[in-house]
Design a protein around this motif. Sequence first.
Motif, mmCIF file in Angstrom:
data_model
loop_
_atom_site.group_PDB
_atom_site.id
_atom_site.type_symbol
_atom_site.label_atom_id
_atom_site.label_comp_id
_atom_site.label_asym_id
_atom_site.label_seq_id
_atom_site.Cartn_x
_atom_site.Cartn_y
_atom_site.Cartn_z
ATOM 1 N N ASP A 1 -5.911 19.651 -18.086
ATOM 2 C CA ASP A 1 -5.959 21.223 -18.036
ATOM 3 C C ASP A 1 -5.856 21.437 -16.546
ATOM 4 O O ASP A 1 -5.477 22.628 -16.147
ATOM 5 C CB ASP A 1 -7.740 21.583 -18.145
ATOM 6 N N GLU A 2 -6.210 20.612 -15.578
ATOM 7 C CA GLU A 2 -6.048 20.901 -14.209
ATOM 8 C C GLU A 2 -4.448 20.898 -13.815
ATOM 9 O O GLU A 2 -4.055 21.671 -12.753
ATOM 10 C CB GLU A 2 -6.528 19.914 -13.360
ATOM 11 N N ARG A 3 -3.583 20.145 -14.660
ATOM 12 C CA ARG A 3 -2.229 20.052 -14.397
ATOM 13 C C ARG A 3 -1.426 21.418 -14.751
ATOM 14 O O ARG A 3 -0.320 21.476 -14.463
ATOM 15 C CB ARG A 3 -1.682 19.121 -14.874
ATOM 16 N N VAL A 4 -2.150 22.205 -15.641
ATOM 17 C CA VAL A 4 -1.498 23.565 -15.824
ATOM 18 C C VAL A 4 -2.081 24.611 -14.887
ATOM 19 O O VAL A 4 -3.292 24.907 -15.093
ATOM 20 C CB VAL A 4 -1.639 23.820 -17.416
ATOM 21 N N ALA A 5 -1.329 25.319 -14.255
ATOM 22 C CA ALA A 5 -1.965 26.111 -13.232
ATOM 23 C C ALA A 5 -2.232 27.352 -13.800
ATOM 24 O O ALA A 5 -1.434 27.819 -15.032
ATOM 25 C CB ALA A 5 -0.795 26.555 -12.204
ATOM 26 N N VAL A 6 -3.434 28.206 -13.490
ATOM 27 C CA VAL A 6 -3.772 29.383 -14.294
ATOM 28 C C VAL A 6 -2.510 30.531 -13.976
ATOM 29 O O VAL A 6 -2.357 31.547 -14.777
ATOM 30 C CB VAL A 6 -4.916 30.032 -13.428
ATOM 31 N N GLY B 1 3.156 27.441 -14.846
ATOM 32 C CA GLY B 1 3.706 26.155 -14.340
ATOM 33 C C GLY B 1 2.664 25.077 -14.321
ATOM 34 O O GLY B 1 1.775 25.046 -14.899
ATOM 35 N N PHE B 2 3.268 23.910 -13.465
ATOM 36 C CA PHE B 2 2.299 22.894 -13.584
ATOM 37 C C PHE B 2 2.071 22.500 -12.087
ATOM 38 O O PHE B 2 2.778 22.672 -11.106
ATOM 39 C CB PHE B 2 3.430 21.801 -14.301
ATOM 40 N N VAL B 3 1.173 21.640 -11.693
ATOM 41 C CA VAL B 3 0.464 21.220 -10.497
ATOM 42 C C VAL B 3 0.598 19.612 -10.578
ATOM 43 O O VAL B 3 -0.025 18.987 -11.351
ATOM 44 C CB VAL B 3 -0.914 21.830 -10.557
ATOM 45 N N GLN B 4 0.817 18.968 -9.453
ATOM 46 C CA GLN B 4 0.785 17.898 -9.099
ATOM 47 C C GLN B 4 -0.086 17.870 -7.833
ATOM 48 O O GLN B 4 0.359 18.564 -6.877
ATOM 49 C CB GLN B 4 2.042 17.061 -8.822
ATOM 50 N N SER B 5 -1.045 16.884 -7.815
ATOM 51 C CA SER B 5 -1.866 16.550 -6.397
ATOM 52 C C SER B 5 -1.616 15.177 -6.110
ATOM 53 O O SER B 5 -1.808 14.309 -6.951
ATOM 54 C CB SER B 5 -3.264 16.986 -7.039
ATOM 55 N N LEU B 6 -1.176 15.068 -4.816
ATOM 56 C CA LEU B 6 -0.789 13.796 -4.191
ATOM 57 C C LEU B 6 -1.849 13.636 -2.891
ATOM 58 O O LEU B 6 -2.212 14.470 -2.193
ATOM 59 C CB LEU B 6 0.492 13.479 -3.768
ATOM 60 N N ARG B 7 -2.279 12.130 -2.928
ATOM 61 C CA ARG B 7 -2.700 11.836 -1.508
ATOM 62 C C ARG B 7 -1.646 11.058 -0.764
ATOM 63 O O ARG B 7 -1.003 10.307 -1.122
ATOM 64 C CB ARG B 7 -3.862 10.938 -1.693
ATOM 65 N N LEU C 1 0.831 -1.028 -0.017
ATOM 66 C CA LEU C 1 0.041 0.059 0.044
ATOM 67 C C LEU C 1 0.879 1.390 -0.003
ATOM 68 O O LEU C 1 1.602 1.544 0.735
ATOM 69 C CB LEU C 1 -0.939 -0.073 1.126
ATOM 70 N N PRO C 2 0.873 1.862 -1.034
ATOM 71 C CA PRO C 2 1.839 2.969 -1.040
ATOM 72 C C PRO C 2 1.389 4.239 -0.066
ATOM 73 O O PRO C 2 0.144 4.626 -0.036
ATOM 74 C CB PRO C 2 1.555 3.582 -2.463
ATOM 75 N N GLU C 3 2.498 4.997 0.366
ATOM 76 C CA GLU C 3 2.090 6.161 1.111
ATOM 77 C C GLU C 3 1.446 7.163 0.383
ATOM 78 O O GLU C 3 0.740 8.118 0.833
ATOM 79 C CB GLU C 3 3.345 6.632 1.863
ATOM 80 N N LEU C 4 2.010 7.362 -0.678
ATOM 81 C CA LEU C 4 1.890 8.585 -1.798
ATOM 82 C C LEU C 4 1.083 7.918 -2.982
ATOM 83 O O LEU C 4 1.534 6.959 -3.431
ATOM 84 C CB LEU C 4 2.924 9.409 -2.152
ATOM 85 N N VAL C 5 -0.230 8.615 -3.326
ATOM 86 C CA VAL C 5 -0.859 8.040 -4.635
ATOM 87 C C VAL C 5 -1.327 9.357 -5.317
ATOM 88 O O VAL C 5 -1.770 10.333 -4.585
ATOM 89 C CB VAL C 5 -2.301 7.335 -4.144
ATOM 90 N N GLU C 6 -0.963 9.379 -6.590
ATOM 91 C CA GLU C 6 -1.409 10.388 -7.338
ATOM 92 C C GLU C 6 -2.894 10.655 -7.526
ATOM 93 O O GLU C 6 -3.230 9.856 -8.099
ATOM 94 C CB GLU C 6 -0.592 10.563 -8.782
ATOM 95 N N ASN C 7 -3.401 11.962 -7.445
ATOM 96 C CA ASN C 7 -4.660 12.293 -7.919
ATOM 97 C C ASN C 7 -5.134 12.198 -9.243
ATOM 98 O O ASN C 7 -4.255 12.770 -9.934
ATOM 99 C CB ASN C 7 -5.179 13.379 -7.041
ATOM 100 N N LEU D 1 1.325 20.547 -5.248
ATOM 101 C CA LEU D 1 2.543 21.099 -5.471
ATOM 102 C C LEU D 1 2.507 21.809 -6.806
ATOM 103 O O LEU D 1 2.023 21.115 -8.062
ATOM 104 C CB LEU D 1 3.591 19.750 -5.605
ATOM 105 N N GLY D 2 3.095 22.971 -6.748
ATOM 106 C CA GLY D 2 3.190 23.512 -8.055
ATOM 107 C C GLY D 2 4.836 23.877 -8.467
ATOM 108 O O GLY D 2 5.433 23.662 -7.374
#
Length: 497
Positions: free
Chosen positions: A144-149, A152-158, A133-139, A494-495
Amino acid sequence: MASEAQSIEGVQDSGHMLLGGRLVAGEGAPITVIDPSTGQPTATFAGASVAQFGKAIAIARAAYEEGQWANLRPVARLGILQAYLDLLNVNTDRLRRLIVRETGCPIGSFAIRAQVESPLHQMQQMLDLYPSLPELVENPLTLDERVAVTGGFVQSLRRYVPVGVVAAISAYNFPLHISLWKLLPALAAGNSVILRPSPLTPLATLALGEIAVEAGLPEGVLSILAEGGAEGAQLLTTHRDVNLVTFTGSTSVGIRVAEQGAPTMKRMHLELGGKSAQIVLPDKIEAAFDAAVTVCMSHAGQGCVLGTRLFVPEEEKPKVLAAMKASLDYARIGDSTDPSTTMGPVISEAQMERCERYVQLAVEAGATVVTGGKRANRPGFYFEPTILDLPDNRNPAAQDEIFGPVIGVIGYRDVEHAIEMANDSELGLSGYVHGKDARAALEVAKRLRTGTVNVNTFFASGNASSGGHKLSGVGRERGVEGIRAFQEIQVLNLGGM
């Protein structure tokens, strides 16, 4: 007040509590453990005081905040827990003797394996499962959401993190099994744990504390405290420094536990009562013939997942009842230490009275006692294996959990009628479908509103969870869900350029 447990027939235990990593004598009211096979005391020792429960909470909180256990790499925690589990396996004979004496589960019955060997095997499965069971899982962000307004770029992790301090309150019927379901997954996830066993069956659970010291669990991450009353348990469910309560027991008590934890917004994991249905389809009537043996010989019916409501085609009911009654001719009621005993006692005088009361209520509502229905004529807390011919599913013996060697048989007109009656319950913990046509049986299983359904089998594994629907509880134990239950989710966004 006794500080050392008194023992009978070679079953020895210190009666010492594990308080923050140290074995100590209780400072509260005495606990007298009654052997259900004889009705006589088998051990007496001082229980923990409320002050000792408070100290355990403070120690657990401090240990969690310091992070010596929670911040260990998972592989390091698992190494210590594996050593602990290995020692538990070395002590199986001792644990089995304690359980036989305090629960009354016969040493020669098939149920004894579920008391010791099965939980240890399942805990090995869960320790093996945890590293997957991983400690980190990518949302799953869209492109479109991965490119911040803002560029740059956005990564979202659980991120899965420990809950914190866990209070585990266990039940009397399978004390080792239920305690380990809570204890090892919570510790593996990095939590500090306070375990409070049932005062009816505390001996094997207290032995877990002695073995934990021998295994070298860090001080502060585990306390095991037994008490004669409920004041310590109430402190665990109300104290602000406890983050999660995992409780196994009756629905009525589970509701009170949830109410007590509500003001401090505790997470709740509740495994509560069951009134599980068995639907026997017309093409497999023979599956019903041993149903009374399965229920009554499984620790005298003291199992929340047992199929105590048996639905059979109306026209087959006389044949089924006759075969079920005949199957009990080979039942041998006796002392739990006798290897030839197939059915032992219920836990207490109060539980015998409950069985008597529900048989009476069932008869008053139109049921017929096919066999049994009364106390066995011998010392101890024995109730005869009982088959009730129930006129309908609204009978009290079909609606309420009895928790004794009592099974009710109900006729159905057609499969739709059987499904309707099976779902006509406030409880939904487990269920069973028996049929030669596997596809037809599976379709029936999919329509049952219950947390687990077994089709032509009974299966339990550390890799597969169980849990209740409706008033049978909240949350799951074992499997992936049983580990994740002791973790919180933290989302990291994370941006970057």
